[in-house]
Design a protein around this motif. Structure first.
Motif, PDB file in Angstrom:
ATOM      1  N   ARG A   1       7.514  11.915  -6.195  1.00  0.00           N
ATOM      2  CA  ARG A   1       7.897  10.881  -7.149  1.00  0.00           C
ATOM      3  C   ARG A   1       7.695   9.518  -6.500  1.00  0.00           C
ATOM      4  NH1 ARG A   1      10.406  10.964 -11.857  1.00  0.00           N
ATOM      5  NH2 ARG A   1      10.803  13.192 -11.607  1.00  0.00           N
ATOM      6  N   LEU A   2       6.761   8.748  -7.037  1.00  0.00           N
ATOM      7  CA  LEU A   2       6.490   7.397  -6.548  1.00  0.00           C
ATOM      8  C   LEU A   2       7.283   6.413  -7.392  1.00  0.00           C
ATOM      9  CD1 LEU A   2       4.863   5.393  -4.791  1.00  0.00           C
ATOM     10  CD2 LEU A   2       3.110   5.427  -6.572  1.00  0.00           C
ATOM     11  N   ALA A   3       8.145   5.639  -6.713  1.00  0.00           N
ATOM     12  CA  ALA A   3       8.950   4.626  -7.403  1.00  0.00           C
ATOM     13  C   ALA A   3       8.531   3.260  -6.882  1.00  0.00           C
ATOM     14  CB  ALA A   3      10.427   4.871  -7.166  1.00  0.00           C
TER      15      ALA A   3
ATOM     16  N   GLY B   1      -7.508   2.768  -9.427  1.00  0.00           N
ATOM     17  CA  GLY B   1      -7.571   2.261  -8.061  1.00  0.00           C
ATOM     18  C   GLY B   1      -7.142   3.230  -6.979  1.00  0.00           C
ATOM     19  N   PHE B   2      -6.883   4.464  -7.332  1.00  0.00           N
ATOM     20  CA  PHE B   2      -6.500   5.466  -6.328  1.00  0.00           C
ATOM     21  C   PHE B   2      -7.729   6.076  -5.659  1.00  0.00           C
ATOM     22  CE2 PHE B   2      -1.957   5.996  -6.550  1.00  0.00           C
ATOM     23  CZ  PHE B   2      -1.610   5.476  -7.792  1.00  0.00           C
ATOM     24  N   GLU B   3      -7.543   6.502  -4.436  1.00  0.00           N
ATOM     25  CA  GLU B   3      -8.560   7.240  -3.715  1.00  0.00           C
ATOM     26  C   GLU B   3      -7.880   8.271  -2.837  1.00  0.00           C
ATOM     27  OE1 GLU B   3     -10.583   4.096  -1.612  1.00  0.00           O
ATOM     28  OE2 GLU B   3      -9.331   4.392   0.171  1.00  0.00           O
TER      29      GLU B   3
ATOM     30  N   PRO C   1       0.835  -1.206   0.000  1.00  0.00           N
ATOM     31  CA  PRO C   1       0.000   0.000   0.000  1.00  0.00           C
ATOM     32  C   PRO C   1       0.869   1.255   0.000  1.00  0.00           C
ATOM     33  CG  PRO C   1       0.153  -0.898   2.198  1.00  0.00           C
ATOM     34  CD  PRO C   1       0.888  -1.850   1.298  1.00  0.00           C
ATOM     35  N   VAL C   2       0.288   2.353  -0.443  1.00  0.00           N
ATOM     36  CA  VAL C   2       1.037   3.602  -0.457  1.00  0.00           C
ATOM     37  C   VAL C   2       0.114   4.763  -0.095  1.00  0.00           C
ATOM     38  CG1 VAL C   2       0.627   4.190  -2.898  1.00  0.00           C
ATOM     39  CG2 VAL C   2       2.727   4.963  -1.766  1.00  0.00           C
ATOM     40  N   GLU C   3       0.697   5.760   0.564  1.00  0.00           N
ATOM     41  CA  GLU C   3      -0.014   7.005   0.847  1.00  0.00           C
ATOM     42  C   GLU C   3       0.899   8.157   0.468  1.00  0.00           C
ATOM     43  OE1 GLU C   3      -2.676   8.319   4.420  1.00  0.00           O
ATOM     44  OE2 GLU C   3      -0.618   8.869   4.928  1.00  0.00           O
ATOM     45  N   LEU C   4       0.393   9.061  -0.331  1.00  0.00           N
ATOM     46  CA  LEU C   4       1.109  10.275  -0.703  1.00  0.00           C
ATOM     47  C   LEU C   4       0.400  11.432  -0.018  1.00  0.00           C
ATOM     48  CD1 LEU C   4       1.641   9.652  -4.533  1.00  0.00           C
ATOM     49  CD2 LEU C   4       2.990   8.825  -2.593  1.00  0.00           C
ATOM     50  N   ARG C   5       1.171  12.206   0.737  1.00  0.00           N
ATOM     51  CA  ARG C   5       0.562  13.203   1.603  1.00  0.00           C
ATOM     52  C   ARG C   5       0.530  14.589   0.968  1.00  0.00           C
ATOM     53  NH1 ARG C   5       3.886  12.695   6.960  1.00  0.00           N
ATOM     54  NH2 ARG C   5       5.600  12.521   5.455  1.00  0.00           N
ATOM     55  N   CYS C   6      -0.570  15.275   1.238  1.00  0.00           N
ATOM     56  CA  CYS C   6      -0.761  16.617   0.695  1.00  0.00           C
ATOM     57  C   CYS C   6      -1.477  17.461   1.741  1.00  0.00           C
ATOM     58  CB  CYS C   6      -1.581  16.574  -0.586  1.00  0.00           C
ATOM     59  SG  CYS C   6      -2.075  18.196  -1.220  1.00  0.00           S
ATOM     60  N   ASN C   7      -0.937  18.624   2.036  1.00  0.00           N
ATOM     61  CA  ASN C   7      -1.588  19.600   2.902  1.00  0.00           C
ATOM     62  C   ASN C   7      -1.706  20.925   2.165  1.00  0.00           C
ATOM     63  OD1 ASN C   7      -0.188  17.685   5.086  1.00  0.00           O
ATOM     64  ND2 ASN C   7      -1.967  18.708   5.986  1.00  0.00           N
TER      65      ASN C   7
ATOM     66  N   PRO D   1      -4.284   0.799  -2.183  1.00  0.00           N
ATOM     67  CA  PRO D   1      -4.046  -0.356  -1.310  1.00  0.00           C
ATOM     68  C   PRO D   1      -2.972  -1.317  -1.840  1.00  0.00           C
ATOM     69  CG  PRO D   1      -6.169  -0.538  -2.426  1.00  0.00           C
ATOM     70  CD  PRO D   1      -5.644   0.796  -2.743  1.00  0.00           C
ATOM     71  N   SER D   2      -2.741  -1.318  -3.161  1.00  0.00           N
ATOM     72  CA  SER D   2      -1.769  -2.255  -3.719  1.00  0.00           C
ATOM     73  C   SER D   2      -1.237  -1.658  -5.031  1.00  0.00           C
ATOM     74  CB  SER D   2      -2.438  -3.617  -3.980  1.00  0.00           C
ATOM     75  OG  SER D   2      -1.534  -4.500  -4.610  1.00  0.00           O
ATOM     76  N   VAL D   3       0.015  -1.270  -5.021  1.00  0.00           N
ATOM     77  CA  VAL D   3       0.559  -0.562  -6.189  1.00  0.00           C
ATOM     78  C   VAL D   3       1.170  -1.539  -7.196  1.00  0.00           C
ATOM     79  CG1 VAL D   3       0.959   1.608  -4.994  1.00  0.00           C
ATOM     80  CG2 VAL D   3       2.777  -0.128  -5.040  1.00  0.00           C
ATOM     81  N   HIS D   4       1.237  -1.070  -8.433  1.00  0.00           N
ATOM     82  CA  HIS D   4       1.855  -1.830  -9.513  1.00  0.00           C
ATOM     83  C   HIS D   4       3.056  -1.067 -10.039  1.00  0.00           C
ATOM     84  CE1 HIS D   4      -1.661  -4.400  -9.517  1.00  0.00           C
ATOM     85  NE2 HIS D   4      -2.420  -3.328  -9.584  1.00  0.00           N
ATOM     86  N   ILE D   5       3.907  -1.789 -10.734  1.00  0.00           N
ATOM     87  CA  ILE D   5       5.073  -1.144 -11.357  1.00  0.00           C
ATOM     88  C   ILE D   5       4.625   0.040 -12.210  1.00  0.00           C
ATOM     89  CG2 ILE D   5       6.959  -1.428 -13.007  1.00  0.00           C
ATOM     90  CD1 ILE D   5       7.632  -2.862 -10.543  1.00  0.00           C
TER      91      ILE D   5
END
Lengths: 114, 116
Positions: free
Chosen positions: B111-113, B62-64, B18-24, B79-83
């Motif tokens: 940058r999501l790797a 699949g992003f939210e 899973p991944v979370e990218l934060r933004c304020n 919840p589940s990232v792909h390449i």
């Protein structure tokens, strides 16, 4: 293919030269925008246009000129390029000027000023 | 003036994690919030946007994202990232009070790797 296109995709020029970046959209959107993208800054608005012959400055307009004689085209000109204008330039368009409307982006032009 | 802070410049993650990218964002007044994705050598593409209503917004691929007014945040999750999710992600805010016009203020990007 319909959409928003930019040309050229890559450009190398020298300090002091005039450069024009082209943007063309096929949706007949009234509103068009130019952004520059720099590391650490995200995208910053250079100019925008509400319709043909109506343009206005954005956040970083210095050194740039725009025109909009036709709805579908929105060229951006660097009258005398400087090294600080090395960047990736994105054109965008939207159907309305509403704050909730989606902006659609072109593929970008990578400009290098030597 | 509005500003957007993306708290992580780079996020490495393994595939299927899973991944979370934060933004304020800076203001507590009503704003519209957007997440855009930029794949390598391409322009920006809208992932999702929050205008009003439910605080959980579902987007493409699949992003939210969840809007939190009290914390002035709009974090993006998957919840589940792909390449193929490897890309730069931009959070943006539009302030309807700024003369009503469609002016996007962007964060610096994350940058999501995704690694196998």
């Amino acid at each position: 293919d319909a959409g928003i296109t930019q040309s050229p995709r890559y450009k190398i020029t020298e300090t002091g030269r005039q450069v024009t970046l082209m943007c063309h959209q096929t949706w007949s959107h009234s509103y068009m925008f130019w952004y520059r993208q720099d590391l650490g800054h995200g995208l910053r608005l250079i100019y925008y246009s509400a319709a043909a012959d109506i343009t206005d400055k954005g956040e970083v307009p210095d050194g740039y000129v725009v025109s909009r004689s036709k709805t579908e085209n929105f060229p951006l000109t660097l009258e005398s390029a400087t090294r600080s204008q090395t960047s990736v330039y994105f054109c965008a368009s939207s159907e309305s000027f509403a704050a909730w409307d989606t902006q659609y982006f072109g593929p970008g032009t990578r400009l290098t000023v030597l | 003036a509005q500003s957007v802070t993306q708290l992580d410049s780079q996020v490495p993650v393994f595939e299927e994690a899973p991944v979370e990218l934060r933004c304020n964002y800076s203001s507590s007044v009503s704003v519209y919030l957007f997440w855009y994705v930029q794949y390598p050598n391409q322009g920006l593409q809208l992932l999702l946007k929050y205008l009003s209503g439910s605080t959980l917004v579902k987007g493409i691929n699949g992003f939210e994202a969840e809007f939190n007014k009290s914390q002035t945040s709009f974090h993006l999750r998957k919840p589940s990232v792909h390449i193929s999710d490897t890309a730069e992600y931009f959070c943006a805010v539009s302030d309807p009070g700024s003369g009503g016009y469609n002016k996007l203020i962007f964060g610096a990007g994350t940058r999501l790797a995704v690694h196998p």
